[in-house]
Design an enzyme around this catalytic site. Structure first.
Site, PDB file in Angstrom:
ATOM      1  N   HIS A  93       0.831  -1.214   0.000  1.00  0.00           N
ATOM      2  CA  HIS A  93       0.000   0.000   0.000  1.00  0.00           C
ATOM      3  C   HIS A  93       0.862   1.259   0.000  1.00  0.00           C
ATOM      4  O   HIS A  93       0.615   2.185  -0.785  1.00  0.00           O
ATOM      5  CB  HIS A  93      -0.906  -0.020   1.238  1.00  0.00           C
ATOM      6  CG  HIS A  93      -1.718   1.223   1.418  1.00  0.00           C
ATOM      7  ND1 HIS A  93      -2.999   1.367   0.916  1.00  0.00           N
ATOM      8  CD2 HIS A  93      -1.445   2.399   2.052  1.00  0.00           C
ATOM      9  CE1 HIS A  93      -3.463   2.568   1.219  1.00  0.00           C
ATOM     10  NE2 HIS A  93      -2.543   3.215   1.919  1.00  0.00           N
ATOM     11  N   GLU A  94       1.874   1.302   0.851  1.00  0.00           N
ATOM     12  CA  GLU A  94       2.718   2.493   0.937  1.00  0.00           C
ATOM     13  C   GLU A  94       3.574   2.669  -0.310  1.00  0.00           C
ATOM     14  O   GLU A  94       3.762   3.783  -0.801  1.00  0.00           O
ATOM     15  CB  GLU A  94       3.594   2.428   2.192  1.00  0.00           C
ATOM     16  CG  GLU A  94       2.817   2.429   3.499  1.00  0.00           C
ATOM     17  CD  GLU A  94       1.869   3.612   3.616  1.00  0.00           C
ATOM     18  OE1 GLU A  94       2.200   4.715   3.136  1.00  0.00           O
ATOM     19  OE2 GLU A  94       0.774   3.432   4.176  1.00  0.00           O
TER      20      GLU A  94
ATOM     21  N   HIS B 143       1.667   4.314  -3.074  1.00  0.00           N
ATOM     22  CA  HIS B 143       1.589   5.776  -3.022  1.00  0.00           C
ATOM     23  C   HIS B 143       2.741   6.400  -3.813  1.00  0.00           C
ATOM     24  O   HIS B 143       2.557   7.397  -4.524  1.00  0.00           O
ATOM     25  CB  HIS B 143       1.662   6.266  -1.575  1.00  0.00           C
ATOM     26  CG  HIS B 143       0.359   6.214  -0.837  1.00  0.00           C
ATOM     27  ND1 HIS B 143      -0.787   6.813  -1.301  1.00  0.00           N
ATOM     28  CD2 HIS B 143       0.028   5.636   0.353  1.00  0.00           C
ATOM     29  CE1 HIS B 143      -1.778   6.617  -0.438  1.00  0.00           C
ATOM     30  NE2 HIS B 143      -1.310   5.904   0.564  1.00  0.00           N
TER      31      HIS B 143
ATOM     32  N   GLU C 173      -5.939   7.064  -1.370  1.00  0.00           N
ATOM     33  CA  GLU C 173      -5.849   5.893  -0.497  1.00  0.00           C
ATOM     34  C   GLU C 173      -6.497   4.674  -1.159  1.00  0.00           C
ATOM     35  O   GLU C 173      -5.963   3.561  -1.091  1.00  0.00           O
ATOM     36  CB  GLU C 173      -6.507   6.172   0.854  1.00  0.00           C
ATOM     37  CG  GLU C 173      -5.812   7.232   1.693  1.00  0.00           C
ATOM     38  CD  GLU C 173      -4.408   6.848   2.134  1.00  0.00           C
ATOM     39  OE1 GLU C 173      -4.032   5.661   1.988  1.00  0.00           O
ATOM     40  OE2 GLU C 173      -3.681   7.723   2.612  1.00  0.00           O
TER      41      GLU C 173
END
Length: 268
Positions: A138-139, A142, A200
């Protein structure tokens, strides 16, 4: 005079609309007015200052610290292979770094250029390697989706619009530098940009695909987010990690819908 301002404004809006890039995998168009290279350079400085700050305790030599580097490098390798296959590797010259930081905060982040920090406070919720891969995927998403660049571009567009761009174009570099400095501060003061909820959700989507590409079962992502939702319901305060995230029920439902797509990338 009004005619000149009007024409200048129209030219500025056309330039802004033309300044777009495409997010890998999702295919979404995003505003791209700020140099990604400039952001990455400043982020690298801020990351180094963060790690060197006396208040930052980087964990080394433990099984968890080793696992963070293992999972991070595994996902980064899979992402690099995907970008290369898509002919995009020249756009993402990241110098990946993965560090575990001693902190009770339930948090994790990835700065532009691949500078990652995982806080020990989130490890009880990751629970296992697949859970950690969910967070790191997930990070990393980004950074690959250039969400920091997008947020700064949006801020720049607002500033330019407010000044009708007449004089602002000549001072673009100073405006951009100011935005970068505000986001990735000076003197070791780390200030991460707040992503939008749509950012997100996109990071959830890309993160699932990235963890699957790296050989982590994306079905385990649902369990992690459910654990985070339970923790939030029991706590008096919301973890920083969830401060701008979608609602728990919606996130879990959206991730469940994405599982079949992610499984197409999954190789144990």
């Amino acid at each position: 005079m009004k005619t000149i301002i009007k024409h200048t404004f129209l030219i500025a809006m056309v330039a802004i609309m033309a300044a777009c890039s495409t997010v890998p995998l999702s295919g979404r168009k995003q505003l791209s007015l700020v140099s990604d290279d400039q952001i990455q350079q400043q982020a690298a400085v801020a990351y180094k200052e963060f790690l060197g700050n006396p208040n930052t305790k980087v964990v080394t030599g433990t099984s968890n610290a080793t696992l963070v580097k293992k999972v991070g490098n595994r996902i980064a390798s899979a992402v690099n292979q995907y970008l290369q296959a898509e002919g995009l590797s020249n756009q993402f010259n990241f110098n990946w770094e993965f560090n575990l930081v001693q902190s009770s905060d339930v948090n994790a982040w990835c700065m532009p250029g691949g500078k990652v920090a995982i806080y020990t406070g989130i490890l009880p919720f990751t629970a296992n390697e697949d859970g950690l891969a969910t967070v790191m995927g997930h990070e990393i998403a980004h950074a690959i989706a250039r969400h920091s660049m997008e947020q700064m571009s949006n801020q720049y567009a607002l500033q330019v619009g407010a000044q009708v761009l007449g004089v602002a174009t000549s001072g673009k570099s100073s405006i951009v530098q100011g935005l970068v400095n505000n986001a990735y501060g000076i003197g070791g003061q780390l200030a991460l940009l707040k992503y939008s909820r749509s950012n997100e959700s996109e990071a959830d989507q890309l993160g699932l695909m990235f963890m699957a590409m790296a050989g982590y079962n994306p079905q385990h992502a649902v369990s992690f987010w459910e654990r985070m939702a339970n923790a939030k319901s029991k706590a008096n305060a919301q973890p920083e990690f969830l401060s701008t995230h979608p609602s728990d029920a919606r996130r879990v439902a959206d991730i469940q819908k994405l599982i079949p797509q992610a499984m197409q990338y999954y190789k144990r």
